[in-house]
Design a protein around this motif. Structure first.
Motif, PDB file in Angstrom:
ATOM      1  N   ASP A  88       0.880  -1.172   0.000  1.00 58.70           N
ATOM      2  CA  ASP A  88       0.000   0.000   0.000  1.00 58.70           C
ATOM      3  C   ASP A  88       0.918   1.223   0.000  1.00 58.70           C
ATOM      4  OD1 ASP A  88      -2.750   1.321   0.918  1.00 58.70           O
ATOM      5  OD2 ASP A  88      -1.126   2.159   2.130  1.00 58.70           O
ATOM      6  N   ARG A  89       0.711   2.115  -0.963  1.00 53.26           N
ATOM      7  CA  ARG A  89       1.655   3.217  -1.159  1.00 53.26           C
ATOM      8  C   ARG A  89       1.840   4.060   0.122  1.00 53.26           C
ATOM      9  NH1 ARG A  89       2.765   4.911  -6.313  1.00 53.26           N
ATOM     10  NH2 ARG A  89       3.693   6.963  -6.557  1.00 53.26           N
ATOM     11  N   ALA A  90       0.728   4.487   0.709  1.00 55.43           N
ATOM     12  CA  ALA A  90       0.827   5.379   1.870  1.00 55.43           C
ATOM     13  C   ALA A  90       1.509   4.661   3.042  1.00 55.43           C
ATOM     14  CB  ALA A  90      -0.562   5.872   2.274  1.00 55.43           C
ATOM     15  N   ALA A  91       1.122   3.401   3.270  1.00 56.42           N
ATOM     16  CA  ALA A  91       1.693   2.637   4.392  1.00 56.42           C
ATOM     17  C   ALA A  91       3.188   2.406   4.165  1.00 56.42           C
ATOM     18  CB  ALA A  91       0.965   1.304   4.535  1.00 56.42           C
ATOM     19  N   ALA A  92       3.549   2.133   2.911  1.00 57.25           N
ATOM     20  CA  ALA A  92       4.970   1.864   2.602  1.00 57.25           C
ATOM     21  C   ALA A  92       5.804   3.133   2.806  1.00 57.25           C
ATOM     22  CB  ALA A  92       5.104   1.363   1.176  1.00 57.25           C
ATOM     23  N   TYR A  93       5.268   4.266   2.377  1.00 50.30           N
ATOM     24  CA  TYR A  93       6.014   5.522   2.542  1.00 50.30           C
ATOM     25  C   TYR A  93       6.148   5.879   4.034  1.00 50.30           C
ATOM     26  CZ  TYR A  93       5.714   6.422  -2.522  1.00 50.30           C
ATOM     27  OH  TYR A  93       5.838   6.356  -3.892  1.00 50.30           O
ATOM     28  N   GLU A  94       5.094   5.612   4.789  1.00 53.23           N
ATOM     29  CA  GLU A  94       5.147   5.884   6.234  1.00 53.23           C
ATOM     30  C   GLU A  94       6.216   5.000   6.895  1.00 53.23           C
ATOM     31  OE1 GLU A  94       2.085   5.522   9.935  1.00 53.23           O
ATOM     32  OE2 GLU A  94       1.214   5.777   7.947  1.00 53.23           O
ATOM     33  N   ASN A  95       6.246   3.744   6.478  1.00 52.04           N
ATOM     34  CA  ASN A  95       7.193   2.778   7.043  1.00 52.04           C
ATOM     35  C   ASN A  95       8.638   3.194   6.756  1.00 52.04           C
ATOM     36  OD1 ASN A  95       8.976   0.269   6.631  1.00 52.04           O
ATOM     37  ND2 ASN A  95       7.261  -0.582   7.777  1.00 52.04           N
ATOM     38  N   VAL A  96       8.919   3.602   5.525  1.00 52.43           N
ATOM     39  CA  VAL A  96      10.311   3.918   5.188  1.00 52.43           C
ATOM     40  C   VAL A  96      10.724   5.260   5.797  1.00 52.43           C
ATOM     41  CG1 VAL A  96       9.940   5.034   2.920  1.00 52.43           C
ATOM     42  CG2 VAL A  96      12.060   3.800   3.376  1.00 52.43           C
ATOM     43  N   LEU A  97       9.769   6.178   5.897  1.00 52.57           N
ATOM     44  CA  LEU A  97      10.111   7.463   6.529  1.00 52.57           C
ATOM     45  C   LEU A  97      10.457   7.233   8.006  1.00 52.57           C
ATOM     46  CD1 LEU A  97      10.367  10.472   5.950  1.00 52.57           C
ATOM     47  CD2 LEU A  97       7.988  10.758   6.657  1.00 52.57           C
ATOM     48  N   ALA A  98       9.698   6.342   8.651  1.00 49.73           N
ATOM     49  CA  ALA A  98       9.990   6.011  10.056  1.00 49.73           C
ATOM     50  C   ALA A  98      11.372   5.359  10.158  1.00 49.73           C
ATOM     51  CB  ALA A  98       8.915   5.077  10.601  1.00 49.73           C
ATOM     52  N   ALA A  99      11.699   4.474   9.215  1.00 45.04           N
ATOM     53  CA  ALA A  99      13.009   3.796   9.256  1.00 45.04           C
ATOM     54  C   ALA A  99      14.142   4.819   9.162  1.00 45.04           C
ATOM     55  CB  ALA A  99      13.124   2.792   8.120  1.00 45.04           C
ATOM     56  N   ARG A 100      13.919   5.894   8.396  1.00 45.13           N
ATOM     57  CA  ARG A 100      14.991   6.879   8.221  1.00 45.13           C
ATOM     58  C   ARG A 100      15.052   7.907   9.349  1.00 45.13           C
ATOM     59  NH1 ARG A 100      15.421  11.753   6.176  1.00 45.13           N
ATOM     60  NH2 ARG A 100      13.474  11.848   5.008  1.00 45.13           N
ATOM     61  N   THR A 101      13.890   8.163   9.997  1.00 41.99           N
ATOM     62  CA  THR A 101      13.859   9.304  10.922  1.00 41.99           C
ATOM     63  C   THR A 101      13.706   8.930  12.392  1.00 41.99           C
ATOM     64  OG1 THR A 101      11.493   9.498  10.513  1.00 41.99           O
ATOM     65  CG2 THR A 101      12.938  10.914   9.197  1.00 41.99           C
ATOM     66  N   ILE A 102      13.133   7.776  12.690  1.00 42.20           N
ATOM     67  CA  ILE A 102      12.899   7.446  14.105  1.00 42.20           C
ATOM     68  C   ILE A 102      14.014   6.536  14.599  1.00 42.20           C
ATOM     69  CG2 ILE A 102      11.331   6.372  15.776  1.00 42.20           C
ATOM     70  CD1 ILE A 102       9.032   7.095  13.878  1.00 42.20           C
ATOM     71  N   ASP A 103      14.714   6.973  15.624  1.00 45.01           N
ATOM     72  CA  ASP A 103      15.772   6.183  16.230  1.00 45.01           C
ATOM     73  C   ASP A 103      15.196   5.627  17.530  1.00 45.01           C
ATOM     74  OD1 ASP A 103      18.348   5.307  15.902  1.00 45.01           O
ATOM     75  OD2 ASP A 103      19.253   6.949  17.030  1.00 45.01           O
TER      76      ASP A 103
END
Ligand SMILES: Cc1cc2nc3c(=O)[nH]c(=O)nc-3n(C[C@H](O)[C@H](O)[C@H](O)COP(=O)(O)OP(=O)(O)OC[C@H]3O[C@@H](n4cnc5c(N)ncnc54)[C@H](O)[C@@H]3O)c2cc1C
Length: 403
Positions: free
Chosen positions: A387-402
């Protein structure tokens, strides 16, 4: 012809790189017709390597076709054989042996790692490596096949070479696995061998007593300060001369980065990883970013360096994809950082250990830690839904949330 980013590998780093490049393309209002993002790998799947020591390793594969379709990422089937930094092309071999050349404007190398096999006599012939899917499946078939063999101490014994994270996870899984295969009342023996003074040497002092206690509870023998000297069809000889009869030696003596790193102009570390710039660019190859297990990258300003782990590969991948897209779209690249570090080590039935920080402060042990391990292995590290929105949310979290 659209502009293009090629990504080599569809593991944790490659998939995250592709998703983040796609997310950024979307954010900047650039269409897939203007900027093509293509992943090149033997199959459009992610192998869940951290689960290969579990039962049914052939099922540890997550499909990517629908996710890539939902995020306008192309997939090209093949193995990359050569990278030509001067010509900005890669040579890809298809399964029928034919080769083709693909041009790139930016390249992300995310080809991962393979097990390290030193030249120990008999290792290649009689040992089992288990860091790749096909190797883990072969080991699993061998273990299942032990039930057909005549009972003997060698049949009932597994020797694990290497007491690092992977070796410990295989070793602590083995007593229950062997009993399942050979019968619950069978006398089984598991021995773990390492040249260092301690098991889990990379984890520091605090977790060690928990791990040692767990090995004792499972009846696993340790041989420390010795190496595996030779293997033959009936057993293994250690460097101090001890002989152990066994049909199964699992070799877990470390990892080395993909040999493709040798084709880049940059220096490599002792694990074969490309020593990258802060934004993961390859020195001497300004159009190439290296990531995941192929990159040696600083995680913080304290001198810590990314481990060969999913935890690092996911975030490294997201940064590499971001920077490849940013570079093509005229945006500034970002320096990779990942100050937080945790280890969750499986220690067999109902046990694991969860430690935080580079000094491995133990936070959770036992069944509760096993629950965290299952959550990590069975949910967190899998690719997001198609799902486009879910995938973008997931990768943004991987890059920004430590975490
Ligand atoms: C048994 C085991 C247990 C582990 N446990 C843990 C754990 O508990 N926690 C943790 O964080 N990490 C763990 N790891 C390490 C972790 O799996 C790796 O660090 C991680 O897979 C690295 O991700 P990656 O994307 O860089 O590489 P990979 O996941 O290896 O992906 C590489 C990709 O590149 C492709 N590829 C390779 N060569 C080529 C080529 N020439 N051309 C095209 N494609 C190519 C492969 O097919 C694959 O798609 C474990 C590893 C093993 C083996």
């Amino acid at each position: 012809m659209p502009r293009n980013i090629l990504i080599v590998g569809s593991g944790f780093a490659g998939t995250m790189a592709a998703l983040e490049a796609s997310r950024m393309r979307d954010e900047k209002g650039v269409s897939p017709d203007e900027l093509a993002i293509t992943v090149v790998s033997p199959e459009p799947v992610m192998v869940i390597r951290p689960r290969l020591y579990e039962r049914n390793p052939e099922t540890m594969v997550a499909p990517l076709t629908d996710l890539f379709a939902a995020t306008d990422i192309r997939h090209h089937v093949g193995r990359v054989e050569a990278i030509d930094n001067g010509a900005s092309t890669i040579t890809v071999a298809a399964s029928d042996g034919s080769t083709s050349s693909l041009p790139y404007e930016r390249l992300v190398l995310a080809a991962g790692s393979e097990g390290f096999s030193p030249p120990i006599p008999g290792l290649a012939e009689f040992g089992f490596a288990a860091t790749q899917l096909d190797e883990a499946v072969m080991l699993d078939r061998h273990l299942q096949g032990l039930a057909e063999k005549a009972a003997s101490p060698g049949r009932n014994t597994v020797v694990v070479g290497g007491a690092g994270f992977t070796g410990l996870e295989y070793a602590t899984e083995m007593p229950a696995r062997l009993r399942e295969i050979l019968g619950e009342d069978s006398a089984v023996r598991v021995v773990i061998v390492d040249r260092s003074d301690h098991v889990a040497a990379a984890m520091g002092d605090e977790p060690r007593p928990f791990i040692e206690e767990r090995l004792r509870a499972l009846g696993i023998e340790t041989r420390l300060n010795v190496g595996v000297a030779a293997l033959d069809a009936d057993g293994v000889t250690l460097s101090d001369g001890e002989r152990i009869e066994t049909s199964t030696v699992i070799w877990s003596g470390g990892m080395r980065a993909s040999p493709l790193t040798a084709q880049l102009p940059a220096d490599r570390d002792n694990l074969g990883r490309t020593i990258v710039e802060p934004d993961l660019r390859v020195p001497g190859a300004p159009k190439i970013f290296a990531t995941g297990d192929t990159a040696k990258a600083q995680t913080d300003s304290q001198g810590n360096v990314a481990a060969m782990s999913c935890q690092h590969a996911r975030r490294l991948g997201a940064f590499a994809g971001h920077n490849a897209a940013a570079d093509l779209l005229g945006e500034p690249t970002l320096p990779y950082d990942q100050p937080a570090y945790v280890v969750c080590l499986d220690l067999g039935p109902d046990h694991a250990i969860f430690a935080r920080g580079w000094d491995s402060k133990v936070e959770v042990t036992g069944a509760q830690a096993k629950g965290i391990k299952k959550e990590i292995n069975e949910v967190w590290i899998y690719p997001p839904a198609a799902d486009r929105a879910a995938a973008y949310e997931n990768v943004l979290a991987a890059r920004t949330i430590d975490f």
